[in-house]
Write an enzyme that holds these catalytic residues in place. Structure first.
Site, PDB file in Angstrom:
ATOM      1  N   ASN A 104      -9.960  -0.150  -0.421  1.00 48.29           N
ATOM      2  CA  ASN A 104      -8.498  -0.081  -0.360  1.00 48.29           C
ATOM      3  C   ASN A 104      -7.936  -0.653  -1.667  1.00 48.29           C
ATOM      4  O   ASN A 104      -7.996  -1.858  -1.895  1.00 48.29           O
ATOM      5  CB  ASN A 104      -7.995  -0.879   0.842  1.00 48.29           C
ATOM      6  CG  ASN A 104      -6.489  -0.826   1.008  1.00 48.29           C
ATOM      7  OD1 ASN A 104      -5.762  -0.407   0.109  1.00 48.29           O
ATOM      8  ND2 ASN A 104      -6.005  -1.275   2.153  1.00 48.29           N
TER       9      ASN A 104
ATOM     10  N   HIS B 125      -3.413   7.382   1.961  1.00 43.12           N
ATOM     11  CA  HIS B 125      -3.774   6.047   1.490  1.00 43.12           C
ATOM     12  C   HIS B 125      -5.163   5.722   2.006  1.00 43.12           C
ATOM     13  O   HIS B 125      -5.474   5.917   3.184  1.00 43.12           O
ATOM     14  CB  HIS B 125      -2.757   5.027   2.001  1.00 43.12           C
ATOM     15  CG  HIS B 125      -3.182   3.611   1.808  1.00 43.12           C
ATOM     16  ND1 HIS B 125      -3.648   3.141   0.600  1.00 43.12           N
ATOM     17  CD2 HIS B 125      -3.234   2.562   2.685  1.00 43.12           C
ATOM     18  CE1 HIS B 125      -3.959   1.862   0.732  1.00 43.12           C
ATOM     19  NE2 HIS B 125      -3.720   1.490   1.982  1.00 43.12           N
TER      20      HIS B 125
ATOM     21  N   CYS C  48       0.805  -1.221   0.000  1.00 37.66           N
ATOM     22  CA  CYS C  48       0.000   0.000   0.000  1.00 37.66           C
ATOM     23  C   CYS C  48       0.842   1.277   0.000  1.00 37.66           C
ATOM     24  O   CYS C  48       0.346   2.349  -0.349  1.00 37.66           O
ATOM     25  CB  CYS C  48      -0.944   0.002   1.193  1.00 37.66           C
ATOM     26  SG  CYS C  48      -2.127  -1.371   1.169  1.00 37.66           S
TER      27      CYS C  48
END
Length: 323
Positions: free
Chosen positions: A280, A250, A114
């Site tokens: 996500n 993020h 990520c």
């Protein structure tokens, strides 16, 4: 004069298929209410059968190049952040390079889960600062849904697919915070936490595997590490949170985003949120959110944008950019 990387174009791509929380209620023991309250996610996009990470990356790249008014042949570098490459090798970036018709320069992948986009941005920025590249394409692209166990309600509700890209161009300036460009990037990792967020597969194990996560521990580490790296980034540039126009975090979990913003005392109206629509998307989440805020006019030329991410490994990092 100081050489910096200026973002001159942004692009994004989301697969057509949308998977809502209501859809997931029919597949796994969960509810729309639980997912929304715990994560802030309402829906996510899922790549179609036969739609690969390189396809998503290429679509985002083409849009970013078009908006930059730059032909692919002008690129010196492509850095593609992904956890879900098309093949073990070669790099997915080289597939994008070929599809764009770019025959010079270099193209390669980076993998920091990520945090991948921040890592890729830092790599490309350093190439430009050192004079090794003039124009660079930085992409975050994922088909993360293919790493999910759709019977595991703790993970399958969290992730989605997508891609975002930025075009960087070398600019000369005075080297002050008033100049446009990437002001600084800051990267960290701590491999002691490898097994808190990982995939139980790989070449050594002979299978692709599924995402495994200790959610409580990831949450605890994320809020602290992200606040620290944002403070580090602002201190490095002699700035404080009041000088940040937008935080583009993020998009993992709304509670993590809100917690990190509170620690930095950043107003909620300065935070770009897309987790509700995208879920996500790992390395794609920051450039997707950045593109969304540029597209709707929130982020404008001259704005100071702080980006941050944390991913498996653990890896984490931040970048400060004047658009």
């Amino acid at each position: 004069m100081v050489r910096r990387s200026c973002i001159v174009g942004v692009g994004s791509y989301l697969p057509a298929q949308v998977l809502t929380n209501k859809d997931l209620e029919a597949r796994v023991d969960t509810t729309d209410e639980w997912i929304t309250q715990r994560t802030g996610i309402r829906e996510r996009h899922i790549a179609a059968e036969g739609e690969h990470t390189s396809d998503l990356a290429l679509a985002a790249a083409r849009q970013a190049l078009e908006r930059a008014g730059m032909p692919a042949q002008a690129l010196d570098l492509i850095v593609l952040a992904t956890t879900t490459p098309d093949h073990t090798f070669p790099a997915t970036a080289t597939k994008v390079q070929a599809a764009l018709g770019m025959t010079g320069g270099a193209a390669f992948d980076v993998q920091a889960v990520c945090s991948g986009f921040i890592y890729a941005l830092a790599v490309a920025d350093n190439f430009i600062r050192s004079g090794q590249a003039k124009n660079a394409l930085v992409i975050g692209a994922e088909t993360f849904s293919r790493l999910l166990d759709w019977n595991d309600r703790t993970t399958c509700v969290l992730f989605g697919d997508g891609a975002g890209a930025v075009v960087l161009q070398a600019v000369e300036g005075e080297g002050t915070n008033d100049d446009r460009g990437v002001l600084s990037t800051h990267l960290h990792s701590d491999g002691r936490h490898y097994d808190l967020l990982w995939v139980d597969g790989g070449i050594a194990l002979g299978r692709s595997g599924f995402v495994k996560m200790n959610g409580q521990e990831v949450f605890r580490h994320a809020v602290g590490r992200l606040a620290e790296v944002m403070e580090e980034t602002l201190a490095f540039n002699g700035m404080d949170a009041s000088q940040v126009d937008w935080l583009v975090p993020h998009q993992a979990n709304r509670r993590i985003i809100d917690g990190a913003a509170r620690k930095l005392k950043l107003s909620a109206d300065k935070v770009v949120i897309t987790v509700d629509r995208h879920g996500n998307t790992s390395a794609a989440s920051i450039p997707l959110a950045l593109a969304a805020a540029v597209d709707d006019g929130r982020i404008k030329t001259g704005d100071v944008v702080l980006m941050e991410a944390m991913g498996g490994g653990f890896t984490w990092g931040a970048a400060l950019v004047r658009m």
